[in-house]
Scaffold this motif. Structure first.
Motif, PDB file in Angstrom:
ATOM      1  N   CYS A  26      53.751  47.053  42.129  1.00  0.00           N
ATOM      2  CA  CYS A  26      53.261  46.132  43.164  1.00  0.00           C
ATOM      3  C   CYS A  26      53.687  44.708  42.812  1.00  0.00           C
ATOM      4  CB  CYS A  26      51.735  46.228  43.254  1.00  0.00           C
ATOM      5  SG  CYS A  26      51.011  45.020  44.372  1.00  0.00           S
ATOM      6  N   LYS A  27      54.525  44.132  43.653  1.00  0.00           N
ATOM      7  CA  LYS A  27      55.048  42.795  43.358  1.00  0.00           C
ATOM      8  C   LYS A  27      54.346  41.724  44.186  1.00  0.00           C
ATOM      9  CE  LYS A  27      59.502  44.668  41.940  1.00  0.00           C
ATOM     10  NZ  LYS A  27      59.155  46.084  42.060  1.00  0.00           N
ATOM     11  N   GLY A  28      53.228  42.097  44.798  1.00  0.00           N
ATOM     12  CA  GLY A  28      52.475  41.145  45.620  1.00  0.00           C
ATOM     13  C   GLY A  28      51.612  40.217  44.777  1.00  0.00           C
ATOM     14  N   TYR A  29      50.776  39.455  45.475  1.00  0.00           N
ATOM     15  CA  TYR A  29      49.838  38.493  44.857  1.00  0.00           C
ATOM     16  C   TYR A  29      49.028  39.197  43.766  1.00  0.00           C
ATOM     17  CZ  TYR A  29      45.834  35.176  44.971  1.00  0.00           C
ATOM     18  OH  TYR A  29      44.850  34.279  44.690  1.00  0.00           O
ATOM     19  N   ASN A  30      49.023  38.609  42.585  1.00  0.00           N
ATOM     20  CA  ASN A  30      48.281  39.217  41.475  1.00  0.00           C
ATOM     21  C   ASN A  30      47.546  38.115  40.733  1.00  0.00           C
ATOM     22  OD1 ASN A  30      47.623  40.433  38.862  1.00  0.00           O
ATOM     23  ND2 ASN A  30      48.964  42.103  39.506  1.00  0.00           N
ATOM     24  N   PHE A  31      46.239  38.170  40.765  1.00  0.00           N
ATOM     25  CA  PHE A  31      45.459  37.075  40.190  1.00  0.00           C
ATOM     26  C   PHE A  31      44.259  37.627  39.434  1.00  0.00           C
ATOM     27  CE2 PHE A  31      43.503  32.977  39.876  1.00  0.00           C
ATOM     28  CZ  PHE A  31      44.547  32.083  40.015  1.00  0.00           C
ATOM     29  N   THR A  32      43.949  36.962  38.328  1.00  0.00           N
ATOM     30  CA  THR A  32      42.777  37.361  37.547  1.00  0.00           C
ATOM     31  C   THR A  32      41.836  36.171  37.417  1.00  0.00           C
ATOM     32  OG1 THR A  32      44.032  38.986  36.279  1.00  0.00           O
ATOM     33  CG2 THR A  32      41.973  38.216  35.306  1.00  0.00           C
ATOM     34  N   TYR A  33      40.591  36.371  37.792  1.00  0.00           N
ATOM     35  CA  TYR A  33      39.582  35.316  37.656  1.00  0.00           C
ATOM     36  C   TYR A  33      38.750  35.565  36.416  1.00  0.00           C
ATOM     37  CZ  TYR A  33      40.681  33.749  42.341  1.00  0.00           C
ATOM     38  OH  TYR A  33      41.335  33.247  43.443  1.00  0.00           O
ATOM     39  N   VAL A  34      38.619  34.526  35.606  1.00  0.00           N
ATOM     40  CA  VAL A  34      37.805  34.612  34.389  1.00  0.00           C
ATOM     41  C   VAL A  34      36.714  33.553  34.517  1.00  0.00           C
ATOM     42  CG1 VAL A  34      37.832  34.571  31.870  1.00  0.00           C
ATOM     43  CG2 VAL A  34      39.849  35.328  33.129  1.00  0.00           C
ATOM     44  N   ASN A  35      35.657  33.909  35.215  1.00  0.00           N
ATOM     45  CA  ASN A  35      34.597  32.953  35.533  1.00  0.00           C
ATOM     46  C   ASN A  35      33.241  33.485  35.092  1.00  0.00           C
ATOM     47  OD1 ASN A  35      36.557  31.429  36.731  1.00  0.00           O
ATOM     48  ND2 ASN A  35      35.865  31.703  38.818  1.00  0.00           N
ATOM     49  N   GLY A  36      33.129  33.891  33.848  1.00  0.00           N
ATOM     50  CA  GLY A  36      31.851  34.374  33.337  1.00  0.00           C
ATOM     51  C   GLY A  36      31.287  35.487  34.205  1.00  0.00           C
ATOM     52  N   ALA A  37      29.998  35.361  34.549  1.00  0.00           N
ATOM     53  CA  ALA A  37      29.331  36.434  35.285  1.00  0.00           C
ATOM     54  C   ALA A  37      29.576  36.378  36.796  1.00  0.00           C
ATOM     55  CB  ALA A  37      27.835  36.405  35.000  1.00  0.00           C
ATOM     56  N   VAL A  38      30.414  35.454  37.253  1.00  0.00           N
ATOM     57  CA  VAL A  38      30.834  35.506  38.665  1.00  0.00           C
ATOM     58  C   VAL A  38      32.337  35.807  38.775  1.00  0.00           C
ATOM     59  CG1 VAL A  38      28.982  34.123  39.686  1.00  0.00           C
ATOM     60  CG2 VAL A  38      31.009  32.973  38.774  1.00  0.00           C
ATOM     61  N   SER A  39      32.901  36.377  37.732  1.00  0.00           N
ATOM     62  CA  SER A  39      34.332  36.718  37.757  1.00  0.00           C
ATOM     63  C   SER A  39      34.629  37.696  38.893  1.00  0.00           C
ATOM     64  CB  SER A  39      34.756  37.335  36.421  1.00  0.00           C
ATOM     65  OG  SER A  39      34.530  36.442  35.371  1.00  0.00           O
ATOM     66  N   PHE A  40      33.794  38.728  39.009  1.00  0.00           N
ATOM     67  CA  PHE A  40      34.025  39.717  40.069  1.00  0.00           C
ATOM     68  C   PHE A  40      33.822  39.091  41.447  1.00  0.00           C
ATOM     69  CE2 PHE A  40      32.084  42.745  43.080  1.00  0.00           C
ATOM     70  CZ  PHE A  40      33.189  43.536  43.328  1.00  0.00           C
ATOM     71  N   GLU A  41      32.755  38.298  41.578  1.00  0.00           N
ATOM     72  CA  GLU A  41      32.448  37.695  42.877  1.00  0.00           C
ATOM     73  C   GLU A  41      33.557  36.726  43.306  1.00  0.00           C
ATOM     74  OE1 GLU A  41      30.393  38.189  40.466  1.00  0.00           O
ATOM     75  OE2 GLU A  41      28.707  39.304  41.291  1.00  0.00           O
ATOM     76  N   THR A  42      34.175  36.050  42.345  1.00  0.00           N
ATOM     77  CA  THR A  42      35.268  35.132  42.678  1.00  0.00           C
ATOM     78  C   THR A  42      36.478  35.927  43.180  1.00  0.00           C
ATOM     79  OG1 THR A  42      34.486  33.875  40.772  1.00  0.00           O
ATOM     80  CG2 THR A  42      36.452  33.064  41.853  1.00  0.00           C
ATOM     81  N   ALA A  43      36.737  37.054  42.529  1.00  0.00           N
ATOM     82  CA  ALA A  43      37.824  37.930  42.992  1.00  0.00           C
ATOM     83  C   ALA A  43      37.516  38.433  44.403  1.00  0.00           C
ATOM     84  CB  ALA A  43      37.993  39.101  42.026  1.00  0.00           C
ATOM     85  N   LEU A  44      36.251  38.791  44.623  1.00  0.00           N
ATOM     86  CA  LEU A  44      35.834  39.293  45.940  1.00  0.00           C
ATOM     87  C   LEU A  44      36.003  38.214  47.012  1.00  0.00           C
ATOM     88  CD1 LEU A  44      34.364  41.460  47.707  1.00  0.00           C
ATOM     89  CD2 LEU A  44      32.207  40.449  46.958  1.00  0.00           C
ATOM     90  N   LEU A  45      35.611  37.003  46.678  1.00  0.00           N
ATOM     91  CA  LEU A  45      35.709  35.896  47.632  1.00  0.00           C
ATOM     92  C   LEU A  45      37.163  35.630  48.008  1.00  0.00           C
ATOM     93  CD1 LEU A  45      34.100  33.698  49.135  1.00  0.00           C
ATOM     94  CD2 LEU A  45      34.289  32.263  47.100  1.00  0.00           C
TER      95      LEU A  45
END
Lengths: 85, 355
Positions: free
Chosen positions: B130-149
């Motif tokens: 997959c060569k599309g947009y690939n991003f990792t959020y490292v935001n403590g306990a809202v890391s998943f929620e930031t990815a979701l947003l």
């Protein structure tokens, strides 16, 4: 020399985390890269570090690696001739 | 603007959530202060030559995302967005330990390559090509929620038709020892551990990976739609009700519109007041808890998200996650609230896709 080969096989399995391979699965003349054990360029770097750390051998010319890392047989001969520890 | 539907899920946790139906087999823990994820056989998902170099978090992420994609019947997502609090901490530890043990010499590449936080997202993309947009959020306990947003906005604004998102965190021995030393992890003396009536500081620490496929198309197998997401870095306990009330009002909702509230209670007596305050807003609403099953980690809220998705899809609230024994005939609108140590507050509203 036989003890060195066994030791080398064991260290390679450990360092490269070859989970499903045992010492007895590796023949002395099996190719380590390509069709044999299937190692790749990252493994080659790990083997260079292994030579340095365990046997005190520094490979100054990376081109030498191709012949040295051909098989357990070639590696063990090189180590026996050049080891400093 | 398009709607963001959840069309596939995959979850690896301390429970056997990967190979069984939703919470059909659960084990309750009261005696262990660290829980480890139930690891499936990875050989079905990852070539053997690659497995040998992968840390637990990478393997969990690949397997959970494979399951989510399969459920959504999707081969190649437009984007991959990952959230992780600690990243590949196991290989980070290996690499740092090698620096110290070998006096900054003999450093090998493998653990360094896989020690970065974006390794999971990268390896998933490599596997899928997959060569599309690939991003990792490292935001403590809202890391998943930031990815979701991020994913929600991309789907709604038609920047992507489908996005693979996930939350993943792994445990590692040295970090666990440090967390025990500073009482982030509950002490042995505090047994038995309880999430509902906590009597001690700290949490039962854990690990896991939950992945989801978000798409702009409603399908027969859709779990829910993501209606709203909010993140707040820090709040006082007396500010929580206002935060939740304002968030709901902004989305034309009242507390009485919520059919179930999923709370991130983790058994830490020092910060449980945030959830007590929230519960008083939803006394007539079925309350759900899940960290007695998943344990606590930075992306444990993705396990809660997985629980909420299944409650909505199945229209059933299992007894094992019911906090106040209230039930409803229909679970149309579900609110999730999570915080960790008084920081990283998040709110999510999910809605039944069939309404």
């Amino acid at each position: 020399m036989e003890a060195l080969k066994q030791e080398l096989k064991s260290k390679i399995i450990e360092v490269l985390n070859l989970e499903d391979i045992a010492v007895e699965d590796i023949n002395d003349n099996d190719a380590l890269f390509g069709d044999g054990l299937g190692l790749d360029s990252i493994d080659a770097l790990e083997l260079i570090v292994l030579l340095d750390k365990e046997y005190g051998i520094k490979l100054t010319d990376p081109k030498d690696g191709k012949a040295i890392f051909e098989s357990i047989e070639t590696m063990s001969k090189y180590i026996a001739a050049n080891r400093t520890k | 603007m398009k709607t963001c539907y959840i069309n596939g899920v995959g979850c690896i946790s301390t429970q056997n959530t990967f190979e069984t139906e939703f919470l059909s087999e659960v084990t309750l823990n009261e005696t262990e202060n660290v829980l480890f994820a139930n690891q499936p056989s990875y050989k079905e998902f990852i070539p053997p030559a690659m497995i040998r170099r992968m840390a637990k978090g990478v393997k969990m992420g690949i397997a959970a995302s494979t399951k989510a994609l399969k459920e959504a019947n999707l081969d190649l997502p437009d984007a991959i967005i990952t959230g992780t609090g600690m990243g590949c901490v196991e290989d980070s530890e290996k690499f740092l330990k090698a620096i110290l043990d070998n006096n900054e010499q003999f450093l090998t590449p493998t653990s360094f390559i896989q020690s970065t936080h974006n390794t999971v997202g990268g390896q998933i993309a490599l596997g899928l090509q997959c060569k599309g947009y690939n991003f990792t959020y490292v935001n403590g306990a809202v890391s998943f929620e930031t990815a979701l947003l991020d994913a929600k906005m991309q789907v709604e604004n038609e920047e992507a038709n489908n996005v693979l998102i996930g939350g993943v965190d792994e445990t590692s021995s040295h970090t666990l020892e440090l967390f025990k030393l500073i009482n982030i992890i509950k002490s042995e003396a505090d047994k038995p551990y309880s999430v509902v009536t906590p009597n001690s500081k700290g949490v039962v620490f854990s690990e896991g990976a939950s992945f989801f496929v978000l798409e702009n198309e409603k399908k027969d197998n859709s779990y829910a739609s993501v209606q709203a997401v909010s993140i707040m870095s820090a709040l006082e306990m007396d500010e929580v009700q206002d935060y939740i009330g304002t968030f709901l009002a902004a989305h034309d909702l009242k507390p009485s519109d919520i059919d179930a509230v999923v709370l991130g209670n983790n058994g830490d007596s020092e910060f449980d007041g945030y959830y007590d305050s929230t519960k008083t807003m939803f006394e007539a609403t079925p309350q759900v808890f899940y960290k007695h099953l998943s344990g606590e980690y930075n992306t444990a809220s993705s396990f809660g998200f997985w629980v909420a998705c299944n409650i909505i899809k199945n229209q059933e609230l299992p007894e094992i996650v019911s906090l106040n024994s209230l039930k409803k005939e229909k679970y149309t609108t579900v609110l999730l609230y999570n915080q960790y140590r008084g920081k990283d507050h998040s709110l999510i509203v999910l809605k039944n896709a069939k309404t």
